[in-house]
Design a protein around this motif. Structure first.
Motif, PDB file in Angstrom:
ATOM      1  N   LEU A 119       0.936  -1.328  -0.232  1.00 33.88           N
ATOM      2  CA  LEU A 119      -0.279   0.001  -0.087  1.00 33.88           C
ATOM      3  C   LEU A 119       0.569   0.786   0.579  1.00 33.88           C
ATOM      4  O   LEU A 119       0.658   1.920  -0.459  1.00 33.88           O
ATOM      5  N   SER A 120       1.812   1.591   0.875  1.00 33.15           N
ATOM      6  CA  SER A 120       2.507   2.502   1.060  1.00 33.15           C
ATOM      7  C   SER A 120       3.485   3.173  -0.888  1.00 33.15           C
ATOM      8  O   SER A 120       3.240   3.280  -1.040  1.00 33.15           O
ATOM      9  N   ASP A 121       3.445   1.753  -1.284  1.00 30.85           N
ATOM     10  CA  ASP A 121       4.320   1.630  -2.593  1.00 30.85           C
ATOM     11  C   ASP A 121       3.166   2.454  -3.842  1.00 30.85           C
ATOM     12  O   ASP A 121       3.391   2.910  -4.704  1.00 30.85           O
ATOM     13  N   GLU A 122       2.062   2.191  -3.335  1.00 41.26           N
ATOM     14  CA  GLU A 122       1.106   2.751  -4.412  1.00 41.26           C
ATOM     15  C   GLU A 122       0.505   4.007  -4.063  1.00 41.26           C
ATOM     16  O   GLU A 122       1.032   4.829  -4.523  1.00 41.26           O
ATOM     17  N   LEU A 123       0.657   4.283  -2.364  1.00 39.07           N
ATOM     18  CA  LEU A 123       0.620   5.720  -2.230  1.00 39.07           C
ATOM     19  C   LEU A 123       1.688   6.224  -2.439  1.00 39.07           C
ATOM     20  O   LEU A 123       1.748   7.335  -3.140  1.00 39.07           O
ATOM     21  N   VAL A 124       2.816   6.208  -3.091  1.00 39.04           N
ATOM     22  CA  VAL A 124       3.981   7.137  -3.369  1.00 39.04           C
ATOM     23  C   VAL A 124       4.033   7.153  -4.680  1.00 39.04           C
ATOM     24  O   VAL A 124       4.336   8.457  -4.759  1.00 39.04           O
ATOM     25  N   THR A 125       4.210   5.727  -5.392  1.00 37.79           N
ATOM     26  CA  THR A 125       4.004   6.140  -6.725  1.00 37.79           C
ATOM     27  C   THR A 125       2.968   7.277  -6.881  1.00 37.79           C
ATOM     28  O   THR A 125       3.069   7.561  -7.926  1.00 37.79           O
ATOM     29  N   GLU A 126       1.556   7.020  -6.392  1.00 37.75           N
ATOM     30  CA  GLU A 126       0.569   8.135  -6.496  1.00 37.75           C
ATOM     31  C   GLU A 126       1.071   9.708  -6.895  1.00 37.75           C
ATOM     32  O   GLU A 126       0.476  10.632  -7.197  1.00 37.75           O
ATOM     33  N   ILE A 185       3.687   7.901   3.285  1.00 45.24           N
ATOM     34  CA  ILE A 185       4.748   8.065   1.433  1.00 45.24           C
ATOM     35  C   ILE A 185       6.049   9.113   1.958  1.00 45.24           C
ATOM     36  O   ILE A 185       6.674   9.458   1.371  1.00 45.24           O
ATOM     37  N   VAL A 186       6.335   8.982   3.683  1.00 43.05           N
ATOM     38  CA  VAL A 186       7.537   9.568   3.820  1.00 43.05           C
ATOM     39  C   VAL A 186       7.787   8.069   3.574  1.00 43.05           C
ATOM     40  O   VAL A 186       8.460   7.476   5.192  1.00 43.05           O
ATOM     41  N   ARG A 187       8.862   7.603   2.608  1.00 42.07           N
ATOM     42  CA  ARG A 187       9.896   6.445   3.093  1.00 42.07           C
ATOM     43  C   ARG A 187      11.465   6.457   2.571  1.00 42.07           C
ATOM     44  O   ARG A 187      11.680   7.367   0.858  1.00 42.07           O
ATOM     45  N   LEU A 188      12.180   6.109   2.738  1.00 42.78           N
ATOM     46  CA  LEU A 188      13.358   6.110   2.787  1.00 42.78           C
ATOM     47  C   LEU A 188      13.164   5.104   1.500  1.00 42.78           C
ATOM     48  O   LEU A 188      13.449   4.710   1.148  1.00 42.78           O
ATOM     49  N   GLY A 189      14.619   5.722   1.032  1.00 42.78           N
ATOM     50  CA  GLY A 189      14.705   5.434  -0.242  1.00 42.78           C
ATOM     51  C   GLY A 189      14.035   6.213  -1.515  1.00 42.78           C
ATOM     52  O   GLY A 189      14.457   6.041  -2.423  1.00 42.78           O
ATOM     53  N   LEU A 190      12.790   6.895  -0.867  1.00 43.29           N
ATOM     54  CA  LEU A 190      11.783   6.807  -2.561  1.00 43.29           C
ATOM     55  C   LEU A 190      11.426   8.290  -2.096  1.00 43.29           C
ATOM     56  O   LEU A 190      11.325   8.979  -3.392  1.00 43.29           O
ATOM     57  N   THR A 191      11.001   9.322  -1.679  1.00 45.70           N
ATOM     58  CA  THR A 191      10.482  10.538  -0.894  1.00 45.70           C
ATOM     59  C   THR A 191      12.128  11.367  -0.097  1.00 45.70           C
ATOM     60  O   THR A 191      11.950  12.132  -0.085  1.00 45.70           O
ATOM     61  N   PHE A 192      13.074  10.175   1.083  1.00 43.52           N
ATOM     62  CA  PHE A 192      14.207  10.845   1.551  1.00 43.52           C
ATOM     63  C   PHE A 192      15.211  10.262   1.309  1.00 43.52           C
ATOM     64  O   PHE A 192      14.425   8.454   0.993  1.00 43.52           O
ATOM     65  N   ASN A 193      16.019  10.672   1.402  1.00 40.07           N
ATOM     66  CA  ASN A 193      17.398   9.526   1.940  1.00 40.07           C
ATOM     67  C   ASN A 193      18.246  10.041   3.030  1.00 40.07           C
ATOM     68  O   ASN A 193      17.890  11.039   3.273  1.00 40.07           O
ATOM     69  N   THR A 194      18.842   9.169   3.440  1.00 38.38           N
ATOM     70  CA  THR A 194      19.251   9.736   4.646  1.00 38.38           C
ATOM     71  C   THR A 194      21.378   9.933   4.672  1.00 38.38           C
ATOM     72  O   THR A 194      21.291   8.158   3.863  1.00 38.38           O
ATOM     73  N   VAL A 195      22.406  10.235   5.112  1.00 40.37           N
ATOM     74  CA  VAL A 195      23.806   9.781   4.545  1.00 40.37           C
ATOM     75  C   VAL A 195      24.266  10.474   6.469  1.00 40.37           C
ATOM     76  O   VAL A 195      23.720  11.216   7.045  1.00 40.37           O
ATOM     77  N   GLN A 196      25.282   9.373   6.549  1.00 42.50           N
ATOM     78  CA  GLN A 196      26.037  10.181   7.289  1.00 42.50           C
ATOM     79  C   GLN A 196      27.248  11.401   7.676  1.00 42.50           C
ATOM     80  O   GLN A 196      28.177  11.293   6.740  1.00 42.50           O
ATOM     81  N   ASP A 197      27.478  11.989   8.399  1.00 42.45           N
ATOM     82  CA  ASP A 197      27.988  12.909   8.125  1.00 42.45           C
ATOM     83  C   ASP A 197      28.749  13.586   9.669  1.00 42.45           C
ATOM     84  O   ASP A 197      27.922  13.472  10.563  1.00 42.45           O
ATOM     85  N   ASN A 198      30.296  12.545   9.546  1.00 40.50           N
ATOM     86  CA  ASN A 198      30.637  12.382  10.810  1.00 40.50           C
ATOM     87  C   ASN A 198      29.762  11.671  11.616  1.00 40.50           C
ATOM     88  O   ASN A 198      29.268  12.184  13.132  1.00 40.50           O
ATOM     89  N   GLY A 199      29.527  10.767  11.436  1.00 37.11           N
ATOM     90  CA  GLY A 199      27.645   9.272  12.901  1.00 37.11           C
ATOM     91  C   GLY A 199      26.808  10.496  12.466  1.00 37.11           C
ATOM     92  O   GLY A 199      26.219   9.799  13.532  1.00 37.11           O
ATOM     93  N   ILE A 200      26.709  11.625  11.803  1.00 35.55           N
ATOM     94  CA  ILE A 200      25.487  12.067  12.359  1.00 35.55           C
ATOM     95  C   ILE A 200      24.512  12.411  10.877  1.00 35.55           C
ATOM     96  O   ILE A 200      24.834  12.033   9.898  1.00 35.55           O
TER      97      ILE A 200
END
Length: 212
Positions: free
Chosen positions: A77-84, A113-128
């Motif tokens: 369902l999440s995939d469907e909502l994100v695609t929409e 719809i707030v989904r890692l890799g689909l609508t946002f990404n996260t990276v580490q900067d000095n462990g943060i």
């Protein structure tokens, strides 16, 4: 930009002021954009599942392309909502303020719809953890109704409003920063007072429909 996604968050039907105002806007928008495409997503009067442990485990699985079938089902369902969401350039959300925030169905939609890799990404900067929005080229309109007065910017009750400001934050987090809010206030005040506020909100929405 000729595709619009309307997300109705009110659990009320014809008695919902935010729903009525949103539908008035959509009618005017379709009249101004006859080639436009409209998709409605009901989250206020429909049963939208809230985030579960299974959802979290699947969403944050370390190798998304290798998710087990059971996890894929948990995210279907999440995939469907994100695609929409991604398939539409314009987003309209009807969001009444209930007990200083949004109805739970609308909160559930945001969580889906707030989904890692689909609508946002996260990276580490000095462990943060640093966050990167992935949604581009979209704008949103929030149509809201409030029982009292003074919950808008500069109002005496502004600090108690955790509805449309929270929505603006969540949308901005994934990259939708062009957000307009139109509010009707005072449903719990004298009927004439609320009628005036609704009329002002409707006129603003009709004007916005030509350019949104």
């Amino acid at each position: 930009m000729n595709r619009i996604l309307a997300v109705h968050g009110s659990p009320r039907g014809e008695r919902s002021h935010s729903r009525r105002l949103t539908e008035r806007f959509l009618q005017a928008w379709l009249e101004a954009h006859p080639q436009g495409e409209l998709t409605r997503r009901e989250v206020g009067r429909a049963s939208l599942p809230h985030v579960s442990e299974a959802f979290v485990a699947a969403a944050f699985y370390p190798e998304p392309q290798a998710r087990p079938l059971s996890m894929q089902a948990d995210l279907a369902l999440s995939d469907e909502l994100v695609t929409e969401l991604l398939e539409h350039e314009l987003l309209v959300i009807s969001a009444p303020m209930y007990n200083f925030s949004v109805p739970s169905g609308l909160k559930a939609w945001v969580d889906q719809i707030v989904r890692l890799g689909l609508t946002f990404n996260t990276v580490q900067d000095n462990g943060i953890a640093q966050y990167e929005p992935l949604v581009r080229g979209k704008k949103a309109l929030i149509v809201t109704s409030r029982g009292g007065f003074g919950f808008g910017p500069g109002g005496e009750l502004e600090a108690m409003n955790h509805a449309d400001p929270w929505l603006r934050t969540a949308l901005g987090f994934i990259g939708i920063e062009d957000v307009t809010v139109v509010a009707a206030e005072g449903e719990e005040s004298a009927e004439r007072t609320f009628q005036v506020s609704c009329a002002e909100a409707e006129q603003r929405l009709l004007a916005l429909a030509r350019t949104f």
